[in-house]
Design an enzyme around this catalytic site. Sequence first.
Site, PDB file in Angstrom:
ATOM      1  N   VAL A  13      35.750  40.586  41.996  1.00 36.29           N
ATOM      2  CA  VAL A  13      34.554  39.976  42.597  1.00 36.29           C
ATOM      3  C   VAL A  13      33.816  40.972  43.496  1.00 36.29           C
ATOM      4  O   VAL A  13      32.596  41.162  43.377  1.00 36.29           O
ATOM      5  CB  VAL A  13      34.929  38.706  43.402  1.00 36.29           C
ATOM      6  CG1 VAL A  13      33.687  38.076  44.026  1.00 36.29           C
ATOM      7  CG2 VAL A  13      35.636  37.690  42.499  1.00 36.29           C
ATOM      8  N   VAL A  32      15.559  37.311  52.051  1.00 33.90           N
ATOM      9  CA  VAL A  32      16.188  37.121  53.364  1.00 33.90           C
ATOM     10  C   VAL A  32      15.164  37.312  54.481  1.00 33.90           C
ATOM     11  O   VAL A  32      15.185  36.599  55.494  1.00 33.90           O
ATOM     12  CB  VAL A  32      17.364  38.122  53.533  1.00 33.90           C
ATOM     13  CG1 VAL A  32      17.849  38.169  54.973  1.00 33.90           C
ATOM     14  CG2 VAL A  32      18.508  37.764  52.595  1.00 33.90           C
ATOM     15  N   ARG A  44      42.774  48.228  49.716  1.00 32.28           N
ATOM     16  CA  ARG A  44      44.157  48.601  49.974  1.00 32.28           C
ATOM     17  C   ARG A  44      44.427  50.026  49.489  1.00 32.28           C
ATOM     18  O   ARG A  44      45.115  50.794  50.118  1.00 32.28           O
ATOM     19  CB  ARG A  44      45.064  47.610  49.225  1.00 32.28           C
ATOM     20  CG  ARG A  44      46.484  47.565  49.677  1.00 32.28           C
ATOM     21  CD  ARG A  44      47.180  46.415  49.002  1.00 32.28           C
ATOM     22  NE  ARG A  44      46.591  46.143  47.683  1.00 32.28           N
ATOM     23  CZ  ARG A  44      46.964  45.179  46.873  1.00 32.28           C
ATOM     24  NH1 ARG A  44      47.928  44.363  47.235  1.00 32.28           N
ATOM     25  NH2 ARG A  44      46.395  44.999  45.702  1.00 32.28           N
ATOM     26  N   GLY A 133      33.647  29.087  40.475  1.00 30.46           N
ATOM     27  CA  GLY A 133      32.904  30.340  40.304  1.00 30.46           C
ATOM     28  C   GLY A 133      31.416  30.226  40.527  1.00 30.46           C
ATOM     29  O   GLY A 133      30.953  29.955  41.628  1.00 30.46           O
ATOM     30  N   GLY A 186      42.570  38.394  28.297  1.00 31.97           N
ATOM     31  CA  GLY A 186      42.241  38.545  29.713  1.00 31.97           C
ATOM     32  C   GLY A 186      41.858  37.238  30.392  1.00 31.97           C
ATOM     33  O   GLY A 186      41.403  37.242  31.543  1.00 31.97           O
ATOM     34  N   GLU A 189      46.495  35.489  33.515  1.00 34.37           N
ATOM     35  CA  GLU A 189      47.218  36.580  34.171  1.00 34.37           C
ATOM     36  C   GLU A 189      48.567  36.793  33.494  1.00 34.37           C
ATOM     37  O   GLU A 189      49.066  35.894  32.806  1.00 34.37           O
ATOM     38  CB  GLU A 189      47.507  36.188  35.630  1.00 34.37           C
ATOM     39  CG  GLU A 189      46.314  35.733  36.409  1.00 34.37           C
ATOM     40  CD  GLU A 189      45.689  36.853  37.212  1.00 34.37           C
ATOM     41  OE1 GLU A 189      46.365  37.874  37.416  1.00 34.37           O
ATOM     42  OE2 GLU A 189      44.527  36.704  37.609  1.00 34.37           O
ATOM     43  N   ASP A 200      46.106  26.396  41.124  1.00 37.03           N
ATOM     44  CA  ASP A 200      44.718  26.822  41.339  1.00 37.03           C
ATOM     45  C   ASP A 200      43.782  25.603  41.339  1.00 37.03           C
ATOM     46  O   ASP A 200      42.947  25.446  42.232  1.00 37.03           O
ATOM     47  CB  ASP A 200      44.329  27.818  40.237  1.00 37.03           C
ATOM     48  CG  ASP A 200      42.870  28.208  40.292  1.00 37.03           C
ATOM     49  OD1 ASP A 200      42.531  29.120  41.066  1.00 37.03           O
ATOM     50  OD2 ASP A 200      42.064  27.600  39.566  1.00 37.03           O
ATOM     51  N   LYS A 204      41.410  23.755  44.483  1.00 40.11           N
ATOM     52  CA  LYS A 204      39.992  23.413  44.350  1.00 40.11           C
ATOM     53  C   LYS A 204      39.778  21.909  44.550  1.00 40.11           C
ATOM     54  O   LYS A 204      38.794  21.488  45.173  1.00 40.11           O
ATOM     55  CB  LYS A 204      39.479  23.847  42.974  1.00 40.11           C
ATOM     56  CG  LYS A 204      39.455  25.370  42.822  1.00 40.11           C
ATOM     57  CD  LYS A 204      39.315  25.773  41.368  1.00 40.11           C
ATOM     58  CE  LYS A 204      39.261  27.271  41.210  1.00 40.11           C
ATOM     59  NZ  LYS A 204      39.398  27.697  39.799  1.00 40.11           N
ATOM     60  N   GLY A 303      35.194  35.035  36.792  1.00 39.32           N
ATOM     61  CA  GLY A 303      34.623  36.290  36.304  1.00 39.32           C
ATOM     62  C   GLY A 303      33.895  36.991  37.429  1.00 39.32           C
ATOM     63  O   GLY A 303      33.380  36.335  38.345  1.00 39.32           O
TER      64      GLY A 303
END
Length: 430
Positions: A13, A32, A44, A133, A186, A189, A200, A204, A303
């Site tokens: 993301v 904006v 990381r 998403g 894909g 996982e 998951d 939500k 995605g």
Amino acid sequence: MALKVALLGCGVVGSQVIRLMREQADDLAARVGAPLELAGVAVRRPGRRRDTDVDPALLTTDAEALVARDDVDIVVEVIGGIEPARSLILSAMKGGKSVVTANKALLAEDGATVHAAARANGADLYFEAAVAGAIPLIRPLRESLAGDRVHRVMGIVNGTTNYILDKMDSTGASFSDALEEAQALGYAEADPTADVEGFDAAAKAAILAKIAFHSRVTAADVHREGITEVTAADVAGARAMGYVIKLLAICARSDDGRSFGVRVHPAMIPRSHPLAGVREAYNAVFVEAESAGRLMFYGAGAGGAPTASAVLGDIVAVARNHLAGTRGPAESTYADLAVHPMGETVTRYHVSLDVADKPGVLARVADMFARQDVSIQTVRQEGHGDDAQLVLVTHRAGDAALSATIQGLREMDIVRDVVSVMRVEGEDIA
Ligand SMILES: NC(=O)c1ccc[n+]([C@@H]2O[C@H](COP(=O)([O-])OP(=O)(O)OC[C@H]3O[C@@H](n4cnc5c(N)ncnc54)[C@H](OP(=O)(O)O)[C@@H]3O)[C@@H](O)[C@H]2O)c1
């Protein structure tokens, strides 16, 4: 003067957020009222290859220091997980910075802490990307429907499981073959537990229920069943009856309106239901509100680019608020409704039994349902002799009564196996 954005995380993301901020810089500035500028990007492993060009001078492994910088106006958290995401968000808010996050796990487990910090420090907390998403769902629920009374939110909020169930339905594949295909493409996982066991979707569902019913909900309040037990035979049986099996997240007010239930489980829905047409890894959510009636939201539930679109929308909203010296909607839990236990959920059930092919079996099975006050709508026998199966569909019944019925059936000598028990949903809409 430019508004400075600190980005925490540059993975699937985060890298797309950077790309969109670069490619759409002029439009974003115009919308904006000031340019948006990346102050830094916390990761990381700074040496890792990224999906977009990132100025190496912006990368840092010291996320705390980035968040604490005086020149940072907005913090965008796309690391995921509970820690260090929560500590970083709390630090940002302590410094008066508004936060945009896509972190469903944190919001579902400990949303109260981050919302309280936002309130205490006068900061915004926006999280459109945390559920489904790209699909605008949080803003419609928090803002567009703020004048209405939501009765039910029901949807497909996990693309991986929808892809697997869709493959099982369209090709007759087993769960494990469909999972393998999803992994190869894909969509799943290497460790698919969070998706296939419903964690998951449950996170939500907790977030959606909290907003829809203005009450506190955490992931622990959600009844959760995954799709690992769904067999090719279940899918074929549903298909033969004109149904399709979907993993649904359902948040529904009780009939008296004084409590609500939150659950995630596979369910049969009629093929004519709008959610039945949601194929592959797409998501869709059905909202029923008193005055608005039935609304459906559909689109890409995950995605990099789709999720980044939702993040960018939030960044623009927060930036506008910042310039206007105002704040977006705060957490709303005033209704304080209770989450009722799963046993009080009322729905219909499809039950397949492997039974002895003897006279009187049907009457004894029917009696077991009657003892728990579960009334049967249809019953049919499939096969005969040793292969005989009884397929029963009930009228609306309580989950506790159905569980007790199933327990009783398992103990009957004439029932060789309870082959499957599946809830039936959405017939009022189809
Ligand atoms: N992927 C999706 O389709 C999607 C959809 C909706 C919502 N979300 C949510 O968006 C968030 C991000 O997901 P993602 O798929 O982008 O994850 P991801 O690809 O695993 O990226 C995570 C990023 O966080 C960085 N990171 C990890 N630990 C860190 C730490 N201690 N300090 C600083 N940076 C750290 C990683 O750095 P390195 O790159 O150096 O390892 C990586 O850049 C999650 O909350 C997820 O639930 C994702």
